[in-house]
Design a protein around this motif. Structure first.
Motif, PDB file in Angstrom:
ATOM      1  N   HIS A   5       1.079  -1.008   0.354  1.00  0.00           N
ATOM      2  CA  HIS A   5       0.354   0.138  -0.040  1.00  0.00           C
ATOM      3  C   HIS A   5       0.355   1.645   0.165  1.00  0.00           C
ATOM      4  O   HIS A   5       2.095   1.083   0.627  1.00  0.00           O
ATOM      5  CB  HIS A   5      -0.729  -0.138   0.915  1.00  0.00           C
ATOM      6  CG  HIS A   5      -1.725   0.703   1.392  1.00  0.00           C
ATOM      7  ND1 HIS A   5      -2.496   1.611   0.205  1.00  0.00           N
ATOM      8  CD2 HIS A   5      -1.231   2.220   2.602  1.00  0.00           C
ATOM      9  CE1 HIS A   5      -3.053   3.051   0.269  1.00  0.00           C
ATOM     10  NE2 HIS A   5      -2.471   3.384   2.147  1.00  0.00           N
ATOM     11  N   SER A   7       0.921   4.801   0.742  1.00  0.00           N
ATOM     12  CA  SER A   7       0.256   5.685   1.328  1.00  0.00           C
ATOM     13  C   SER A   7      -0.405   7.570   0.623  1.00  0.00           C
ATOM     14  O   SER A   7       0.098   7.366  -0.337  1.00  0.00           O
ATOM     15  CB  SER A   7       0.610   6.373   2.703  1.00  0.00           C
ATOM     16  OG  SER A   7       2.016   6.567   2.481  1.00  0.00           O
ATOM     17  N   THR A   8      -0.951   7.919   1.101  1.00  0.00           N
ATOM     18  CA  THR A   8      -1.314   9.551   0.215  1.00  0.00           C
ATOM     19  C   THR A   8      -1.001  10.343   1.033  1.00  0.00           C
ATOM     20  O   THR A   8      -1.961  10.688   2.154  1.00  0.00           O
ATOM     21  CB  THR A   8      -2.648   9.247  -0.186  1.00  0.00           C
ATOM     22  OG1 THR A   8      -2.799   8.532  -1.546  1.00  0.00           O
ATOM     23  CG2 THR A   8      -3.346  10.366  -1.373  1.00  0.00           C
ATOM     24  N   ILE A   9      -0.414  11.640   0.690  1.00  0.00           N
ATOM     25  CA  ILE A   9      -0.311  13.256   1.299  1.00  0.00           C
ATOM     26  C   ILE A   9      -1.223  14.697   0.777  1.00  0.00           C
ATOM     27  O   ILE A   9      -0.523  14.312  -0.836  1.00  0.00           O
ATOM     28  CB  ILE A   9       0.845  12.928   1.460  1.00  0.00           C
ATOM     29  CG1 ILE A   9       1.385  12.241   2.426  1.00  0.00           C
ATOM     30  CG2 ILE A   9       1.042  14.431   2.507  1.00  0.00           C
ATOM     31  CD1 ILE A   9       2.985  12.230   2.651  1.00  0.00           C
ATOM     32  N   ASP A  47      -8.619   6.199   2.739  1.00  0.00           N
ATOM     33  CA  ASP A  47      -7.109   6.166   2.396  1.00  0.00           C
ATOM     34  C   ASP A  47      -6.122   7.070   2.210  1.00  0.00           C
ATOM     35  O   ASP A  47      -4.898   7.101   1.387  1.00  0.00           O
ATOM     36  CB  ASP A  47      -6.982   5.636   1.155  1.00  0.00           C
ATOM     37  CG  ASP A  47      -7.431   5.861  -0.350  1.00  0.00           C
ATOM     38  OD1 ASP A  47      -8.571   6.994  -0.102  1.00  0.00           O
ATOM     39  OD2 ASP A  47      -7.208   4.798  -1.203  1.00  0.00           O
ATOM     40  N   LEU A  48      -6.628   8.232   2.173  1.00  0.00           N
ATOM     41  CA  LEU A  48      -6.163   9.362   2.993  1.00  0.00           C
ATOM     42  C   LEU A  48      -4.972   9.362   3.870  1.00  0.00           C
ATOM     43  O   LEU A  48      -5.885   8.889   4.839  1.00  0.00           O
ATOM     44  CB  LEU A  48      -6.725  11.017   2.089  1.00  0.00           C
ATOM     45  CG  LEU A  48      -5.775  11.634   2.146  1.00  0.00           C
ATOM     46  CD1 LEU A  48      -6.616  12.685   0.993  1.00  0.00           C
ATOM     47  CD2 LEU A  48      -5.564  12.180   3.457  1.00  0.00           C
ATOM     48  N   ASP A  49      -4.037   9.699   3.845  1.00  0.00           N
ATOM     49  CA  ASP A  49      -3.315  10.224   5.065  1.00  0.00           C
ATOM     50  C   ASP A  49      -3.120  11.465   6.026  1.00  0.00           C
ATOM     51  O   ASP A  49      -2.926  10.736   7.039  1.00  0.00           O
ATOM     52  CB  ASP A  49      -1.729   9.671   5.379  1.00  0.00           C
ATOM     53  CG  ASP A  49      -1.812   7.410   4.527  1.00  0.00           C
ATOM     54  OD1 ASP A  49      -1.846   6.334   5.279  1.00  0.00           O
ATOM     55  OD2 ASP A  49      -1.532   6.995   3.350  1.00  0.00           O
ATOM     56  N   ARG A  73      -5.390  13.817  10.834  1.00  0.00           N
ATOM     57  CA  ARG A  73      -5.076  14.272   9.755  1.00  0.00           C
ATOM     58  C   ARG A  73      -4.568  15.434   8.714  1.00  0.00           C
ATOM     59  O   ARG A  73      -5.165  15.751   7.531  1.00  0.00           O
ATOM     60  CB  ARG A  73      -6.374  12.983   8.854  1.00  0.00           C
ATOM     61  CG  ARG A  73      -6.370  12.086   9.153  1.00  0.00           C
ATOM     62  CD  ARG A  73      -6.145  10.798   8.044  1.00  0.00           C
ATOM     63  NE  ARG A  73      -7.951  11.012   8.269  1.00  0.00           N
ATOM     64  CZ  ARG A  73      -8.141  10.438   6.524  1.00  0.00           C
ATOM     65  NH1 ARG A  73      -8.395  10.058   6.182  1.00  0.00           N
ATOM     66  NH2 ARG A  73      -9.814  10.889   7.260  1.00  0.00           N
ATOM     67  N   PRO A  97       5.163   7.573  -0.584  1.00  0.00           N
ATOM     68  CA  PRO A  97       3.644   7.710  -0.344  1.00  0.00           C
ATOM     69  C   PRO A  97       3.321   8.914  -1.894  1.00  0.00           C
ATOM     70  O   PRO A  97       4.449   8.546  -3.142  1.00  0.00           O
ATOM     71  CB  PRO A  97       3.874   9.326   0.166  1.00  0.00           C
ATOM     72  CG  PRO A  97       4.807   9.382   0.995  1.00  0.00           C
ATOM     73  CD  PRO A  97       5.912   8.843   0.366  1.00  0.00           C
ATOM     74  N   ARG A 122      -0.170   5.104  -8.517  1.00  0.00           N
ATOM     75  CA  ARG A 122       0.581   4.346  -8.749  1.00  0.00           C
ATOM     76  C   ARG A 122       0.549   3.048  -9.312  1.00  0.00           C
ATOM     77  O   ARG A 122       0.573   1.756  -8.827  1.00  0.00           O
ATOM     78  CB  ARG A 122      -0.545   3.397  -6.994  1.00  0.00           C
ATOM     79  CG  ARG A 122      -1.116   4.299  -6.184  1.00  0.00           C
ATOM     80  CD  ARG A 122      -1.782   3.712  -4.890  1.00  0.00           C
ATOM     81  NE  ARG A 122      -1.926   3.425  -3.455  1.00  0.00           N
ATOM     82  CZ  ARG A 122      -3.509   5.145  -3.385  1.00  0.00           C
ATOM     83  NH1 ARG A 122      -4.067   5.068  -4.739  1.00  0.00           N
ATOM     84  NH2 ARG A 122      -2.698   5.646  -2.067  1.00  0.00           N
TER      85      ARG A 122
END
Length: 216
Positions: A5, A7-9, A47-49, A73, A97, A122
């Motif tokens: 996975h 991550s998403t920023i 799924d957004l960090d 977050r 990410p 991704r």
């Protein structure tokens, strides 16, 4: 084969086309600042960090007040520079990410569009931009403002956000913003940039409709 996975920023910034754009992010829509709607929509994605909001210095306190309900977050960094915002949070970023950059005034970009941009990164695209086909007829004028021809709009597109990046392409964009070389995916009409009174009325309608859907 298992997948790792990513991550998403998201970095939320005011893309400064006009001097008043930061104030526009605070314009009320259905009782809340436009910026509040922007960040709430992003944080609805499980799924957004992290959301990092680059707040122009003169509006930093007002941005903080508009986002006071988002303690988890979400981090507000005074200063409008994307590079400064990254430098401020860099130590807390681990792994590899997906980086997104989102215009604060595009408050009603659908979650599916945000997710599609991240998924495209991704899947291997280092730089991704959601776009819409150019709908208007584009005319070319000379120095005297006389129409001299019609631009072929077959390959013309209007760019939206969020923009999607790998770390390397994000840092390059932060140093020198340009959309050249980006892979495109389908955008959405609701991802309009809200700047005029007419657009604010449309945004109001979208917000009210969304509120009704959540109540069902």
């Amino acid at each position: 084969m298992s997948t790792v996975h990513m991550s998403t920023i998201v970095f939320v910034t005011v893309v400064r086309h006009h001097a008043s754009d930061a104030e526009l992010a605070l314009a009320p829509v259905n009782g809340e600042a436009l910026l509040t709607h922007t960040v709430r929509g992003l944080l609805a994605l499980p799924d957004l960090d992290l959301v990092v909001v680059a707040a122009p210095e003169r509006c930093a306190d007002l941005f903080s007040a508009a986002l006071s309900g988002f303690k988890e977050r979400c981090r507000i960094v005074p200063g409008s520079s994307l590079k400064h915002a990254f430098d401020t949070v860099e130590k807390g970023i681990t792994g590899n990410p997906v980086f997104l950059v989102h215009d604060a005034l595009r408050a009603f970009t659908p979650a599916d569009t945000v997710r599609a941009v991240a998924d495209a990164v991704r899947a291997g695209s280092p730089f991704v931009v959601p776009v819409l086909p150019m709908a208007d007829t584009v005319k070319v004028t000379d120095a005297a403002e006389v129409i001299t021809g019609t631009e072929d709009r077959a390959h013309l597109r209007t760019a939206q956000t969020p923009l999607g990046f790998t770390r390397e392409t994000f840092l390059s964009y932060a140093d020198e913003p340009s959309l050249d070389g980006a892979h495109t995916i389908a955008g959405h009409p609701d991802a309009m940039r809200v700047t005029t009174q007419f657009e604010l009325k449309l945004a109001e309608a979208i917000a009210v409709a969304g509120e009704g859907e959540r109540a069902l």
